[in-house]
Scaffold this active site. Sequence first.
Site: not given
Ligand SMILES: *Cc1c(COP(=O)(O)O)cnc(C)c1O
Length: 369
Positions: A38, A264
């Site tokens: 993702k 800034y």
């Molecule tokens: C993002 C996510 C993962 C992955 O988690 P990590 O800590 O990056 O391994 C797994 N399951 C769900 C439902 C997630 O949203």
Amino acid sequence: MPKVTETVLEIDLDSLAHNYNFLRSKLNPTTKFMAVVKAFAYGSEAPATAIKLEKLGVDYLAVAYANEGIALRNGGIKTPILVLHPLAANFASIIDYGLEPSIYSIKILLEFLEVANSMNQKDYPIHLKFNTGLNRLGFGENDLELVSDHLLKATDVRVVSAFSHLAASEDKSERAFTLDQIAIYETIFHKLGGNLGYVPMKHILNTSGIINYPEAQFNMVRSGIGLYGYGNEPSVDAHLKPMATLKTLISQLHRIGTHESVGYNRAYLSDKPRVTATLPLGHADGIGRHYGNGNTFVSINGQKAPIIGNVCMDMIMVDVTEIDCQEGDEVIVFGHHPTAEEFAFTAQTISYELLSGISQRVKRVIIGK
Ligand SMILES: *Cc1c(COP(=O)(O)O)cnc(C)c1O
């Protein structure tokens, strides 16, 4: 390595393979592996990462939203893709692109059944998400009867898996809570199987779950951050390799006198004559203002250069008074040293946020194969 001539996020596919093999080595040979890609594969480059993971033999991919899955399909990815947080507006394209929705509420279930029915689907693969304590997405145990009733009537869909997500798998002090979540999940899963008359796949572990609760690996695990080289604790990080390195170069050096300001709002004031370096990246690239004003350092010729003053949209300034460096020299923002975890920590955030926030303006360069 060619000389850096602009800000780049270098993505090392050999490191990805190393991390995958390390995580796999913690699992039984029959446990399936879902790679979470993702948010552009945690801010890197989703299609290139997914193609590599496909070659490495992952069983499943996961994205958060439908458009991320569509991008993977357009990139030629054939592996099954779970959409963790689908919205009803995207159900038709989810089916068009052969993506598998996580169904997390009665409303979403009914909406998906309606779309699947109108598109004449039979046994379309779906996944059921159960809430066991994170209180974010998912059915509760009380929804079981109603969910099962709807599913038993429907021939349009088939439940491939029923899963849950841990709230604090990296947190040793929350061990009792986590074991409780796993126990609640087992109860729900057992009842669901009884109601459906068949047994879907079972999965609850993320990266830190794999490390800390391998006994709960069931049929599959879902790993994101570990693949990218971070394990939420130093003893795990020691076995992993950061996949992404954010590199830039010194655009300009300035010699300033005592009591001169930099940037800034004149947020930095020099206490003595100093040399500053201006770097071509800023908060629009994902290095937020919280990294400024001495909180964080970058690495130049192996030495620490603190970020001084306010981070600008397109530039940051660092103090290089004690560093032997020239205009055009390479700068490591994060990678092996400092790591994204170390860099993030100085500004009270985590590797996940830093990595996934590197904006699309930064050129991605793939190395390894
Ligand atoms: C993002 C996510 C993962 C992955 O988690 P990590 O800590 O990056 O391994 C797994 N399951 C769900 C439902 C997630 O949203």
